[in-house]
Design a protein around this motif. Structure first.
Motif: not given
Length: 69
Positions: A4-5, A7, A9-10, A15
């Motif tokens: 889960k990311v 912080r 916005n990769p 990712l």
């Protein structure tokens, strides 16, 4: 396994790179043996020699030896 990311916005490439690192690390941890690889003989264990305190240097230090009596 879920990633889960929290912080940011990769990008998909970032990712994928992070996932590749995590998977490689998990594979390396799974490949390492768990437990002792060699057994140590009690005779060669250095802790058996130094079980007692070493005499402190002083006036008569030359009369004492390292080996406990």
């Amino acid at each position: 396994m879920t990633i889960k990311v929290i912080r940011g916005n990769p990008t998909p490439e970032e990712l994928a790179a992070a996932l590749a690192v995590v998977r490689a690390r998990a594979a390396a941890m799974a490949a390492t043996p768990t437990g002792p690889t060699t057994t140590r003989d009690a005779w060669s264990d250095p802790s058996r020699i130094a079980q007692h305190r070493v005499p402190r240097p002083g006036q008569s230090a030359w009369t004492r030896t390292y080996w406990p009596a």
